[in-house]
Design an enzyme around this catalytic site. Structure first.
Site, mmCIF file in Angstrom:
data_model
loop_
_atom_site.group_PDB
_atom_site.id
_atom_site.type_symbol
_atom_site.label_atom_id
_atom_site.label_comp_id
_atom_site.label_asym_id
_atom_site.label_seq_id
_atom_site.Cartn_x
_atom_site.Cartn_y
_atom_site.Cartn_z
ATOM 1 N N GLY A 82 43.470 44.693 6.321
ATOM 2 C CA GLY A 82 43.268 43.828 5.155
ATOM 3 C C GLY A 82 44.567 43.557 4.405
ATOM 4 N N ARG A 146 42.623 42.909 12.837
ATOM 5 C CA ARG A 146 42.043 44.256 12.885
ATOM 6 C C ARG A 146 41.876 44.786 14.311
ATOM 7 N NH1 ARG A 146 40.633 46.246 8.028
ATOM 8 N NH2 ARG A 146 40.097 44.826 6.327
ATOM 9 N N ASP A 177 43.563 53.756 9.626
ATOM 10 C CA ASP A 177 43.244 53.490 11.031
ATOM 11 C C ASP A 177 44.446 52.907 11.776
ATOM 12 O OD1 ASP A 177 40.592 54.413 11.259
ATOM 13 O OD2 ASP A 177 39.910 52.695 10.091
ATOM 14 N N LYS A 203 49.865 51.090 3.787
ATOM 15 C CA LYS A 203 49.314 49.912 3.107
ATOM 16 C C LYS A 203 47.817 50.050 2.912
ATOM 17 C CE LYS A 203 46.820 47.546 5.004
ATOM 18 N NZ LYS A 203 45.833 46.830 5.803
ATOM 19 N N THR A 204 47.258 49.660 1.859
ATOM 20 C CA THR A 204 45.844 49.358 1.624
ATOM 21 C C THR A 204 45.568 49.347 0.125
ATOM 22 O OG1 THR A 204 43.518 49.887 1.931
ATOM 23 C CG2 THR A 204 44.989 51.769 2.027
ATOM 24 N N ASP A 206 42.867 49.882 -1.036
ATOM 25 C CA ASP A 206 41.832 50.891 -1.274
ATOM 26 C C ASP A 206 42.399 52.195 -1.859
ATOM 27 O OD1 ASP A 206 40.268 48.984 -0.164
ATOM 28 O OD2 ASP A 206 39.558 50.172 1.531
HETATM 29 P P1 FBP Z 1 42.424 47.845 4.777
HETATM 30 O O1 FBP Z 1 41.888 49.230 4.711
HETATM 31 O O2 FBP Z 1 42.641 47.346 6.144
HETATM 32 O O3 FBP Z 1 43.641 47.696 3.922
HETATM 33 O O4 FBP Z 1 41.349 46.839 4.134
HETATM 34 C C1 FBP Z 1 40.626 47.198 3.020
HETATM 35 C C2 FBP Z 1 39.685 46.116 2.552
HETATM 36 O O5 FBP Z 1 40.320 45.253 1.641
HETATM 37 C C3 FBP Z 1 38.457 46.768 1.934
HETATM 38 O O6 FBP Z 1 38.645 47.001 0.573
HETATM 39 C C4 FBP Z 1 37.365 45.792 2.261
HETATM 40 O O7 FBP Z 1 36.111 46.420 2.393
HETATM 41 C C5 FBP Z 1 37.772 45.238 3.585
HETATM 42 O O8 FBP Z 1 39.181 45.331 3.625
HETATM 43 C C6 FBP Z 1 37.341 43.816 3.784
HETATM 44 O O9 FBP Z 1 37.711 43.427 5.052
HETATM 45 P P2 FBP Z 1 37.837 41.922 5.539
HETATM 46 O O10 FBP Z 1 39.162 41.430 5.050
HETATM 47 O O11 FBP Z 1 37.836 42.053 7.015
HETATM 48 O O12 FBP Z 1 36.699 41.162 4.953
#
Ligand code: FBP
Length: 560
Positions: A82, A146, A177, A203-204, A206
């Site tokens: 993400g 992803r 991951d 990175k994230t 979250d």
């Molecule tokens: P990452 O862990 O890859 O940084 O992504 C986190 C996130 O933003 C979450 O908060 C959210 O649930 C998810 O990605 C949404 O994913 P997508 O961009 O595939 O809709």
């Protein structure tokens, strides 16, 4: 010529700050090694799986008076998962360090995430390319994806692409991951004498890729400030109109760090924390009763309005839901190649196929849900086989159940108010914002530092920049072995080595801050209005770190 907004023009000129250890120049560094490390759990299994990269020391850099001119190197970079504000600055920092080390070095960007290195889709960066993206949000410089890098065939193909481009190091910018995959790739390259290093960057938005060595993942700072701005605006609206209850779901796939941080910045009336719900084994009914209790009490005080913050991952932490979703995930994984299931056009058809495979108790829970949520629970899974929680409208589920419960209470004469609800979901709004000064500096430093790790020949390391509540020149740059953060967990029914996710600690200072204040915030409106992120102006508004970082760091520093 592309048209730019005034802020874009000014942000392109911003010069991110570096730790003083790195600002002397990439070729004037000295590395200090700590002692050998161990994985956080399951040491024997992790060591067995990472025979070549396990146990390496934590390293730190300091400026050196002597200078070396390194050999020419080509490096590849991948954005994975993400979006998170600051990704472009990681690449800019990496590029600047690489060119400073030797102007003949080359940086390639793999397109569309990890699949770019497998399929050989790439671009080569030059000054003009990089300059157009400095201090901007988004991952559009090369895109993200992803795809999981984990099979022998994918590793083999990556090797062929790296050989073709004469690449001797790959930087993977990703979450837990993606960095698990970085560790696997690093090990595979060493095992196969490929002579290609792999470095990760944390990175994230979250905020769940953190531990003793990684204080925070990048993007958390900007994303939470963006959500806090929006919640603050809604609080003011609610307090002005005094007629709505706003239910705000906030992103964060699993851990509730983002919701917790946004709540500390804005002090809403209700904040749910998934980790607490799980720990206290709160049922969905228990959660509804908790919220209704506050709504009823506020109505008694003449307040038919309020703000409730809900973490995105909540549904998977409610015990009966967790069991049902896990059962559903297994069934859906087993139906992946079933043509009847794959070609079913309606949710009803899909559920008919799934229904008699669910355990009776789980089927009962599923059937108790509103049709909207039932349908969303049967949508496609993410690459890890998990429900895409961003697509489950938990905020609407809660509103529907609260409405029913309040109607019952009204009939019994226990509720005199008027419940009028609005739902919101803040997630994508924050992931590509212009990085705050903190994230702009932190990301640039992480990228610059990633090249320092490469220069010293390290592999299987995560770029680490610490001491983040101090001014940037006092930040500590170094690297942490990826295996140090790993343990064994069940994925797709099999035990796999993975980087341990950091959930909200219920005995930690950040949650405690909420716990100590939430009763007061529920009844008395202590709303805080953080406003928009400030990029220019006094340091007191431009350089604020998150409450999470401040509280965690002050606890850490107090214990030293
Ligand atoms: P990452 O862990 O890859 O940084 O992504 C986190 C996130 O933003 C979450 O908060 C959210 O649930 C998810 O990605 C949404 O994913 P997508 O961009 O595939 O809709």
């Amino acid at each position: 010529m592309e048209k730019l907004s005034p802020l874009q023009i000014e942000r392109l000129k911003y010069q991110p700050k570096l730790p003083s250890s790195l600002s002397n120049g990439i070729n004037s560094l000295e590395m200090t090694e700590g002692s050998a490390t161990q994985s956080v759990r399951d040491q024997e299994q992790i060591e067995n799986l990472f025979k070549n990269t396990y146990g390496k020391p934590v390293v730190t850099f300091k400026a050196s008076s002597s200078s070396v001119v390194p050999e020419v190197r080509n490096v590849g970079v991948i954005l994975s998962g993400g979006q998170a504000p600051g990704g472009h600055n990681v690449i800019a920092g990496l590029y600047d360090a690489l060119k400073q080390a030797n102007p003949n070095n080359r940086l390639y960007g793999f397109l569309g995430g990890p699949s770019g290195i497998i399929d050989g889709k790439y671009v080569e960066f030059d000054d003009k390319f990089i300059d157009a993206y400095r201090n901007t949000g988004g991952f559009d410089i090369i895109g993200s994806g992803r795809t999981k890098l984990e099979t022998e065939e994918q590793f083999q193909k990556s090797l062929e692409v790296c050989r073709k481009l004469n690449i001797s190091a790959v930087v993977i910018i990703g979450g837990d991951d993606s960095n698990t995959n970085a560790a696997l790739l690093a090990e595979w390259f060493v095992k196969n004498n490929a002579n290609i290093q792999v470095i990760g960057c944390p990175k994230t938005i979250d905020g769940d890729l953190k531990n003793d060595q990684i204080e925070i993942s990048f993007g958390f700072d900007t994303a939470t400030k963006t959500y806090a701005e929006l919640i603050g605006n809604i609080e003011r609206d609610a307090n002005s109109a005094k007629k709505y209850w706003h239910f705000v779901k906030i992103m964060g796939r699993s851990a509730s760090h983002v919701a917790l941080e946004a709540a500390l910045q804005t002090q809403p009336n209700i904040t749910l924390i998934s980790e607490e719900v799980e720990e206290k084994k709160m049922s969905l009914e228990g959660i509804i009763n908790y919220i209704c209790n506050i709504i009823v009490k506020r109505a008694d005080m003449g307040k038919n309005f309020g703000i409730a913050v809900i973490p995105e991952g909540l549904i998977e932490f409610i015990p009966e839901m967790k069991s049902m979703i896990s059962n559903l995930n297994d069934i859906m994984a087993s139906l992946e190649n079933d043509p009847d299931f794959v070609n079913a056009t309606t949710i009803r058809d899909k559920f008919d196929i799934v229904e008699n495979r669910l355990d009776p108790a789980n089927a009962k829970v599923y059937n108790s849900l509103p049709a909207l949520i039932k349908g969303q629970l049967l949508a496609d899974r993410d690459p890890h086989g998990n429900v895409q929680v961003s697509k489950i409208e938990t905020e609407k589920l809660l509103i529907e159940m609260i409405t029913t419960r309040l109607d019952e209470l009204k009939l019994q004469g226990d509720y005199i108010g008027k419940f009028n609800a609005q739902s919101h979901f803040f997630g994508y709004e924050g992931r590509c914002a212009f990085p705050s000064n903190f994230d702009a500096d932190y990301c640039y430093s992480l990228g610059f530092n990633a090249f320092a790790l490469i220069s010293f020949g390290l592999t299987g390391y995560l770029s680490s920049v610490r001491n983040l509540t101090a001014p940037a020149d006092q930040w500590i740059a170094g690297g942490v072995p990826l295996t140090m953060m790993m343990n064994m967990e069940k994925r797709h029914g099999e035990m796999k080595p993975v980087i341990q996710k950091a959930l909200v600690k219920l005995d930690g200072p950040v949650f405690k801050q909420l716990e100590e204040n939430r009763e007061d915030w529920a009844m008395n409106d202590r709303y805080l209005f953080p406003g928009a992120i400030q990029y220019f102006g006094p340091s007191s508004v431009c350089d604020i770190t998150t409450c999470t970082l401040k509280l965690e760091r002050s606890k850490e520093l107090a214990s030293v």
